[in-house]
Design an enzyme around this catalytic site. Structure first.
Site, PDB file in Angstrom:
ATOM      1  N   GLU A 138      48.719  -2.241  59.564  1.00 51.97           N
ATOM      2  CA  GLU A 138      50.149  -2.536  59.322  1.00 51.97           C
ATOM      3  C   GLU A 138      50.862  -1.397  58.605  1.00 51.97           C
ATOM      4  OE1 GLU A 138      50.561  -6.427  57.478  1.00 51.97           O
ATOM      5  OE2 GLU A 138      49.951  -7.418  59.347  1.00 51.97           O
TER       6      GLU A 138
ATOM      7  N   GLU B  34      45.551  -9.840  64.396  1.00 54.57           N
ATOM      8  CA  GLU B  34      45.843 -10.849  63.372  1.00 54.57           C
ATOM      9  C   GLU B  34      46.819 -11.847  63.973  1.00 54.57           C
ATOM     10  OE1 GLU B  34      46.885  -9.705  59.354  1.00 54.57           O
ATOM     11  OE2 GLU B  34      45.653  -7.901  59.501  1.00 54.57           O
TER      12      GLU B  34
HETATM   13  O1  AHR Z   1      45.706 -11.741  56.924  1.00 55.54           O
HETATM   14  C1  AHR Z   1      46.431 -11.620  55.743  1.00 55.54           C
HETATM   15  C2  AHR Z   1      47.249 -10.334  55.691  1.00 55.54           C
HETATM   16  O2  AHR Z   1      48.294 -10.415  56.618  1.00 55.54           O
HETATM   17  C3  AHR Z   1      46.543  -9.066  56.043  1.00 55.54           C
HETATM   18  O3  AHR Z   1      45.888  -8.495  54.974  1.00 55.54           O
HETATM   19  C4  AHR Z   1      47.651  -8.170  56.493  1.00 55.54           C
HETATM   20  O4  AHR Z   1      47.235  -7.229  57.435  1.00 55.54           O
HETATM   21  C5  AHR Z   1      48.710  -9.115  57.002  1.00 55.54           C
HETATM   22  O5  AHR Z   1      49.936  -8.850  56.459  1.00 55.54           O
END
Ligand code: AHR
Length: 501
Positions: free
Chosen positions: A172, A291
């Site tokens: 990210e 994610e």
């Molecule tokens: O999964 C929780 C968080 O969400 C992770 O660390 C991050 O990559 C995202 O913002």
């Protein structure tokens, strides 16, 4: 209400890459400590890993687990987690305002992954560090021996390299919350150079470059276009992330959120195609949706720790969303979206796996238990590998502020590779009406129903807990196949899986 359609064996979307049933473990909250690792637990193995959790991960059959972060990775020194445990430093984790004991590092995680029957997908730190730390980590993990880092691994007790295939170039990097946030140009250059160095070591590894951390980012989708412009020829995947909360406060909109996921995938697939054409490239880049989940229940509770009001606790409870029946329905729709877009989505990681926005929860010193969202993931992981099929379906839909026509019935179909069964994954979004499903099943020979289960009839806010599963599948009744047509009554607000053998 009726839904009529046709599925034909000649019309396939493509092969589902089993890695879309991947997941994620971050050094965050209790994912690692008292999640997968709890040496004092009665089920702990010789490495201190909870066997009860490993059994549940094996039940989910997770092919790949991303590690060690997440936001955590952007200030992580991987070397802190190797060597004698008593000498490992305690560090302050800036991402989650917690103390990191480093009692679990790459060796322990690799042993856990092996026990859990999964592959590691490793992320390198491109926030506070860069190319140099990335290349030494890769050498440590994947080089057989005869070099500084590989020999150190051997001294630390692991003779053979782990041979990790998939590597994420940071996490990210567009996010202002990220340690070492970058502009698209800064990140694109760095990702390219890091990828080049990592490929110089081993051209066969698979590299994932960061796309947007959400379609809500102001930089989306320019970010993808810029980053891919730098990296298209050196990477294999672009990573996307998306979490849903309960913004609009109503069930109809919430269950429609997967339409946004579909748009997001479609747009980024377009940017990939645009870049491929611009570069006159023969190569394909795919999406790693590494994610995704529902995430909102714990946001209020987490504020104090994240604001530093609790000091620097080790493994505090963070992001411990307790999922509802409603969440399980949306998770079912999200997985259906990945199956339908399996032409471009080759990896997806349910974030996360244990305790942190997770399908598996643990009580320290006590039970491990299944959340409501465990089940749609379980069914898809078990029966959703094979050929994804096109389904032409005519079903009424509804409008939301972000999507014009969200079908009441969300369906994906897979011809399972192991047994050739035809599996229908179905979510009925309608809140009051059952839907009469009538699908012509063509070109698959004579079929009969071999499995039909449903999750239905619960209060939308029903949850599971350590002492009981309120929301769990049960046998469904009333479906039939005759004259090549599958017929079933799909009850309102339900998740249904029907398999034709
Ligand atoms: O999964 C929780 C968080 O969400 C992770 O660390 C991050 O990559 C995202 O913002």
């Amino acid at each position: 209400m009726r839904a009529t359609g046709t599925v034909h064996s000649a019309y396939a979307i493509g092969t589902v890459d089993g890695r879309i049933y991947g997941s994620f473990i971050e050094h965050l909250g209790r994912a690692v400590y008292t999640g997968i690792y709890e040496p004092e637990h009665s089920t702990a193995d010789v490495n201190g890993m909870r066997r009860d959790v490993i059994d549940l991960v094996r039940e989910l059959d997770v092919p790949v687990v991303r590690y060690p972060g997440g936001n955590f990775v952007s200030a992580y020194n991987w070397e802190d987690g190797i060597g004698p445990r008593e000498k490992r430093p305690v560090r302050l984790d800036l991402a989650w305002h917690s103390a990191e004991s480093n009692q679990v590092g790459i060796h322990e995680f690799a042993d856990w992954a092996e026990a859990a029957g999964t592959e590691m997908m490793l992320a390198v730190n491109l926030g506070s560090r860069g190319l140099d730390a990335a290349r030494s980590f890769l050498e440590y993990v994947n080089h057989p021996g005869g070099s500084y880092w590989s020999d150190l691994r051997r001294e630390n007790g692991r003779e053979a390299p782990w041979g990790v295939k998939i590597w994420c170039l940071g996490n990210e990097m567009d996010g202002p919350w990220q340690i070492g946030q970058k502009t698209a140009d800064e990140y694109g250059r760095l990702a390219f150079e890091t990828a080049k160095a990592m490929r110089a070591f081993d051209p066969s590894i698979e590299l994932v470059v960061c796309g947007s951390s959400s379609p809500r980012m102001p930089t989306y989708p320019d970010w993808e276009a810029t980053v891919l412009d730098y990296t298209y020829d050196t990477v294999d995947y672009i990573s996307l992330h998306l979490y849903f909360d309960y913004d609009t406060g109503n069930t109809a909109d919430f269950l429609a959120e997967s339409a946004r996921l579909d748009d997001y995938i479609g747009t980024v697939a377009g940017v990939i195609a645009y870049t491929k054409a611009k570069k006159r490239s023969q190569k394909d880049v795919y999406i790693s949706f590494d994610e995704w989940n529902v995430w909102y229940h714990s946001r209020e509770a987490d504020k104090a720790v994240l604001a530093g009001k609790s000091g620097w606790p080790h493994a505090p409870a963070l992001l411990e969303d307790i999922y509802t029946f409603e969440d399980a329905l949306l998770v079912g729709c999200m997985i259906n979206t990945f199956i339908r877009r399996s032409d471009v989505v080759k990896i997806a990681c349910l974030a996360q796996l244990v305790n942190v926005i997770a399908p598996i929860m643990t009580v320290p010193g006590g039970e491990a238990w299944r959340q409501t969202t465990f089940y749609p993931f379980l069914f898809a992981s078990r029966y959703g590998r094979g050929r994804a099929l096109k389904l032409a379906i005519d079903v009424p839909g509804y409008a939301t502020s972000f999507a014009k026509n969200v079908p009441y019935l969300d369906v994906s179909v897979v011809e399972t590779e192991t047994d050739g069964a035809l599996t229908f994954f179905i979510v009925n979004r309608h809140q009051t009406e059952a839907i009469e499903l009538d699908i012509a099943v063509e070109g698959f020979g004579t079929r009969r129903i071999i499995f039909d289960q449903v999750i239905e009839g619960h209060d939308l806010k029903a949850t599971n807990g350590p002492h009981g599963e309120t929301v769990a599948p049960k046998d469904a009744v009333g479906s039939s196949v005759s004259d090549g047509r599958l017929k079933a009554t799909v009850s309102p607000l339900s998740y249904r899986i029907i398999r034709l053998g």
